[in-house]
Structure formats: C-alpha cells, structure tokens
Design a protein around this motif. Structure first.
Motif, PDB file in Angstrom:
ATOM      1  N   ASP A   1      32.484  45.230  -2.524  1.00 15.70           N
ATOM      2  CA  ASP A   1      33.432  44.198  -2.101  1.00 15.70           C
ATOM      3  C   ASP A   1      32.735  43.024  -1.423  1.00 15.70           C
ATOM      4  O   ASP A   1      33.099  41.875  -1.606  1.00 15.70           O
ATOM      5  CB  ASP A   1      34.467  44.801  -1.140  1.00 15.70           C
ATOM      6  N   LYS A   2      31.721  43.339  -0.629  1.00 13.47           N
ATOM      7  CA  LYS A   2      31.074  42.313   0.194  1.00 13.47           C
ATOM      8  C   LYS A   2      29.705  41.949  -0.361  1.00 13.47           C
ATOM      9  O   LYS A   2      28.750  42.708  -0.227  1.00 13.47           O
ATOM     10  CB  LYS A   2      30.905  42.842   1.627  1.00 13.47           C
ATOM     11  N   LYS A   3      29.641  40.782  -0.995  1.00  8.81           N
ATOM     12  CA  LYS A   3      28.356  40.377  -1.561  1.00  8.81           C
ATOM     13  C   LYS A   3      27.524  39.626  -0.512  1.00  8.81           C
ATOM     14  O   LYS A   3      26.355  39.398  -0.702  1.00  8.81           O
ATOM     15  CB  LYS A   3      28.578  39.466  -2.771  1.00  8.81           C
ATOM     16  N   ASP A   4      28.164  39.241   0.577  1.00 10.90           N
ATOM     17  CA  ASP A   4      27.488  38.329   1.504  1.00 10.90           C
ATOM     18  C   ASP A   4      27.136  38.969   2.843  1.00 10.90           C
ATOM     19  O   ASP A   4      26.902  38.277   3.815  1.00 10.90           O
ATOM     20  CB  ASP A   4      28.382  37.111   1.740  1.00 10.90           C
ATOM     21  N   ILE A   5      27.102  40.314   2.914  1.00  2.00           N
ATOM     22  CA  ILE A   5      26.727  40.900   4.196  1.00  2.00           C
ATOM     23  C   ILE A   5      25.215  40.814   4.379  1.00  2.00           C
ATOM     24  O   ILE A   5      24.449  40.843   3.430  1.00  2.00           O
ATOM     25  CB  ILE A   5      27.218  42.354   4.376  1.00  2.00           C
ATOM     26  N   LYS A   6      24.807  40.717   5.640  1.00  6.28           N
ATOM     27  CA  LYS A   6      23.388  40.488   5.923  1.00  6.28           C
ATOM     28  C   LYS A   6      22.724  41.727   6.533  1.00  6.28           C
ATOM     29  O   LYS A   6      21.508  41.821   6.615  1.00  6.28           O
ATOM     30  CB  LYS A   6      23.241  39.294   6.875  1.00  6.28           C
ATOM     31  N   SER A   7      23.544  42.667   7.032  1.00  7.28           N
ATOM     32  CA  SER A   7      22.996  43.944   7.494  1.00  7.28           C
ATOM     33  C   SER A   7      24.122  44.962   7.416  1.00  7.28           C
ATOM     34  O   SER A   7      25.288  44.589   7.424  1.00  7.28           O
ATOM     35  CB  SER A   7      22.473  43.833   8.940  1.00  7.28           C
ATOM     36  N   LEU A   8      23.730  46.237   7.282  1.00  7.36           N
ATOM     37  CA  LEU A   8      24.768  47.277   7.257  1.00  7.36           C
ATOM     38  C   LEU A   8      24.545  48.236   8.422  1.00  7.36           C
ATOM     39  O   LEU A   8      23.449  48.792   8.573  1.00  7.36           O
ATOM     40  CB  LEU A   8      24.757  48.057   5.946  1.00  7.36           C
ATOM     41  N   LEU A   9      25.573  48.381   9.231  1.00  9.73           N
ATOM     42  CA  LEU A   9      25.514  49.253  10.395  1.00  9.73           C
ATOM     43  C   LEU A   9      26.346  50.506  10.111  1.00  9.73           C
ATOM     44  O   LEU A   9      27.530  50.415   9.801  1.00  9.73           O
ATOM     45  CB  LEU A   9      26.084  48.489  11.593  1.00  9.73           C
ATOM     46  N   VAL A  10      25.699  51.678  10.184  1.00 11.90           N
ATOM     47  CA  VAL A  10      26.411  52.937   9.946  1.00 11.90           C
ATOM     48  C   VAL A  10      26.398  53.733  11.244  1.00 11.90           C
ATOM     49  O   VAL A  10      25.330  54.058  11.766  1.00 11.90           O
ATOM     50  CB  VAL A  10      25.749  53.751   8.813  1.00 11.90           C
ATOM     51  N   VAL A  11      27.576  53.991  11.779  1.00 14.07           N
ATOM     52  CA  VAL A  11      27.680  54.667  13.072  1.00 14.07           C
ATOM     53  C   VAL A  11      28.352  56.022  12.894  1.00 14.07           C
ATOM     54  O   VAL A  11      29.513  56.103  12.500  1.00 14.07           O
ATOM     55  CB  VAL A  11      28.505  53.802  14.058  1.00 14.07           C
ATOM     56  N   LEU A  12      27.603  57.094  13.175  1.00 18.73           N
ATOM     57  CA  LEU A  12      28.105  58.440  12.903  1.00 18.73           C
ATOM     58  C   LEU A  12      28.030  59.326  14.137  1.00 18.73           C
ATOM     59  O   LEU A  12      27.026  59.331  14.849  1.00 18.73           O
ATOM     60  CB  LEU A  12      27.270  59.073  11.783  1.00 18.73           C
ATOM     61  N   ILE A  13      29.108  60.033  14.383  1.00 14.15           N
ATOM     62  CA  ILE A  13      29.105  61.022  15.454  1.00 14.15           C
ATOM     63  C   ILE A  13      29.528  62.345  14.846  1.00 14.15           C
ATOM     64  O   ILE A  13      30.659  62.501  14.392  1.00 14.15           O
ATOM     65  CB  ILE A  13      30.088  60.644  16.585  1.00 14.15           C
ATOM     66  N   GLY A  14      28.595  63.295  14.821  1.00 14.36           N
ATOM     67  CA  GLY A  14      28.883  64.567  14.162  1.00 14.36           C
ATOM     68  C   GLY A  14      29.738  65.474  15.027  1.00 14.36           C
ATOM     69  O   GLY A  14      29.304  65.968  16.061  1.00 14.36           O
ATOM     70  N   GLY A  15      30.970  65.652  14.612  1.00 18.20           N
ATOM     71  CA  GLY A  15      31.833  66.657  15.229  1.00 18.20           C
ATOM     72  C   GLY A  15      31.994  67.731  14.169  1.00 18.20           C
ATOM     73  O   GLY A  15      31.134  68.584  13.987  1.00 18.20           O
TER      74      GLY A  15
END
Ligand code: GDP
Ligand code: MN
Length: 374
Positions: A294-308
């Motif tokens: 969907d997003k061709k113009d993003i400049k960084s990808l932030l993935v935030v995960l908390i394992g429960g």
C-alpha cells in the motif's frame, strides 16, 4: 470473513435456499459463459449494479463482450477477478431480506422490505417505515408468528413458502456463525422466491469451529487475488496514515503508544497496522506485505513486538521470510521482547538484522532514518 456472492450462493444452495443456476468465470477460464444471462462482477463491496458491474445479455457475443468489460473494471478500488454468470430471472418483485445482530441489544435481527433492489440504503434513510425490523428472542428462537408477520408486511401470498425460505436463512445464519446474511434482492418469480444476490459475513472467531468452511473459502479467495497469506488477513487491522514511518505492532495498545512516541520524537507514522492478539509467521508476513504494497513512499519500517501469547521466534520467522522473498531497500527497525525472545533474536541475527531492546531508541532511530539520517 466476507464471502463473494458466488461463495454465499454455494452456501444457500447447500441450505436448500433457491438460487439461479450459474457458473463462475475468470479471465483464464471463460468456459462457463452462456446466454441469455446476467453477468455479475464478483467483488466484496456492494453497489455493483449501479457501477455497471452487473450486465444483462441476450446473446453469446454480448456475454463475451460484457465479460471482457467487467473483468477489466475496478469497483471501489477492487479489481474484478471473477464473474458469476447466471440464468436471467423473470422478476415480478424485488424484496430485501437480511439477518444480522442488533448493535444495541446484541440479539439477532431480521430485516425485511418490499422495496428491495439497488436502493435499499436510500429506503432506509428516507422511508424507514418500509423496512420491518424483527428481533429474534434468543430463548424462543424464530417463532412462526414472526415469519407470518414478515410475509404479511411484504405482501407475499404464499406464507408457507416464505416461512420455509426465511427459516432456512435463519438456520444458515446460526449454523455458520454469520454476523450478516443479506439477500438483496430476494426476487419473486413465477416459480416462487429466489435469492438473486448474496452478502454473507462469517464471524472470524468461529474459525476454529468451522475450520473447513474457512479453509475452503479463504483458499478460493486467495486463488482469485493471488495474494499469499491473504488467508490470515482477518486478524490484521490496517489504517493508512499520512507520514513516512511505516509501523507494525502486535497489539492495538502497543500500536497506539508507538504512534504517540513517533510523534513525540518528531516523526509521522505512514500507517497503523496491528496484528491482533494471536499472531503467526504468516500474519507477520501478511502485515509486511500489506504495508509495503500500500505504501510506496515509506522511508523506514518500525516493527514493535511484545511477546505475550505470540512467540518472538515466529515473528522473526515471518520477518525474515518476507525479506527473503522481497527486495526491501529501506531501513528496518525491529524491537522485540517477551516469549521466546532469545530464539527470535537468534533468527534475526542469523539473517543479519539488528534488533532493539529499548522502545524509545527504536522509535528514535526509525524517525531519524525516515528523515534521511543514518
Ligand atoms: P448489487 O448492486 O451489488 O447489490 O448487485 P445485485 O446482485 O443486487 O444486482 C443488481 C440488480 O441487477 C438487481 O437489483 C436486479 O435488479 C438486477 N439483476 C441481477 N440479476 C438479474 C437477473 O437475472 N435478471 C434481471 N432482470 N435483473 C437482474
Ligand atoms: Mn444486491
């Protein structure tokens, strides 16, 4: 899970609800085309008739032409990848019939109107008295007098036939854990009631109970759309936003918190994408696919995960699988912790990917990378 019209009609047929004879046609297999017929676009959004996605044809040549033109359409942004070609019906009247849940009381609700067809939204808005709403008491079930009241309201003579039709719709609604079964129009023909359209949505929480139903229909949908991992899209919430920091989180709360942090640290998120509570490598993969397609113009990808409940090794597997199969040229900032954290970190390390422990540092880096820093 929303069903295409042809999938909903297969359920109708199975439940003994009359539907027109028909065949599914795709660009690569047009062998089912026949005439005279109604050629109908298969998309998940409504309002196809008004948008030119339903054409009535008399000859085979017209059918070919209609198929070609509808298959090259996009309806509400959704490309048409399949058609349902059906025998033409001799329509005497168009009714509206639906079962859903009443949002206020939480009980199932039947809705019926003699003014069915393409304009039911405007009927609901301007002449709501033309729509009968009958709640179904969860203890009493669907009683005969309510069925008679519905037939009366519609002005349909054959009350027995209507009662049997509506009862089958009700049974389907219950057995398939539907949250919506809508038939618009339900048509009156010379040979009785026929469901001319079908709009069905099944409760995603019923997936464990209705495993076969979900697998069959999701596989059909994936075959049409050609999108891998589509099968698990049900758990992903995706909202496009205006900024350039792509965001994926494994829960809504974490996602909201991170949105705030991104802004506090001077950035703007490109989206809000959260994977729901219970995730898997496939869901992680789909989330990345969703954001990148969907997003061709993003400049960084932030993935935030908390394992429960969800496991960090599975999340890391999803991320690395995606990166093996796609060329991603923007910086990826992954922060993970919790269940199976060490295993997850090991998988990331083996793939040569950095992992963050501290959320604030991760967000700050994602914002800085998006602004062109390194
Ligand atoms: P929607 O606009 O996406 O809800 O698509 P529908 O399946 O409801 O079709 C729109 C309209 O096309 C219906 O309200 C009917 O009036 C018309 N239509 C669909 N199939 C037939 C058919 O076999 N014969 C005739 N005469 N009309 C049809
Ligand atoms: Mn319709």
């Amino acid at each position: 899970m929303k069903l295409y019209e042809f999938q909903g009609k297969a359920l109708f047929r199975e439940a003994g609800i009359p539907v027109p004879r028909g065949a599914v046609v795709t660009a690569s297999d047009r062998s089912g085309l026949f005439a005279p017929s109604a050629v109908k676009a298969q998309v998940l959004s409504g309002g196809r008739g008004k948008a030119g996605g339903v054409l009535l044809v008399s000859t085979q040549a017209e059918a070919e032409k209609a198929a070609g033109s509808i298959l090259s359409m996009e309806l509400k942004g959704e490309p048409v990848r399949a058609l349902l070609v059906e025998e033409k019906m001799n329509i005497r009247a168009e009714y509206y019939l639906a079962v859903t849940f009443d949002g206020e009381t939480g009980t199932p609700l039947f809705m019926a109107s003699a003014s069915g067809g393409m304009d039911i939204e405007s009927v609901a808005e301007h002449t709501p008295e033309k729509i009968l709403k009958l709640p179904v008491d969860p203890l009493w079930g669907l009683t005969d007098y309510k069925l008679r009241a519905m037939a009366d309201f519609l002005g349909y003579e054959n009350k027995k036939e209507f009662a049997s039709f509506a009862r089958k719709v009700w049974t389907l609604f219950r057995e398939k854990n539907a949250v919506l079964v809508e038939i618009n129009p339900l048509v009156v023909t010379d040979s009785g009631l026929v469901a001319l359209d079908s709009k069905i949505e099944i409760d995603d929480d019923a997936r464990p109970r209705l495993k076969d139903l979900f697998e069959k229909n999701l596989a059909e949908q994936a075959a049409l759309t050609g999108v891998e991992g589509e099968a698990d899209h049900g758990t992903i919430t995706y909202v496009p936003l205006e900024g350039n920091v792509g965001l994926i989180s494994d829960g809504a709360g974490t996602g909201m918190l991170t949105l705030d942090l991104i802004r506090d640290l001077g950035g703007e998120a490109a989206d809000f994408c959260e994977m729901g509570g219970l995730t898997s490598p496939e869901v992680m993969y789909s989330a990345m696919d969703q954001v990148f397609s969907d997003k061709k113009d993003i400049k960084s990808l932030l993935v935030v995960l908390i394992g429960g409940f969800n496991r960090m090794d599975e999340m890391a597997e999803g991320i690395t699988a995606y990166l093996r199969e796609h060329k991603v040229s923007i910086p990826l900032v992954v922060r993970l912790c919790g269940t199976m954290e060490e295993e997850g970190k090991a998988i990331m390390k083996e793939a040569g990917l950095p992992v963050y422990d501290d959320l604030r540092t991760a967000v700050a880096d994602a914002v800085r990378f998006a602004a062109g820093g390194n």
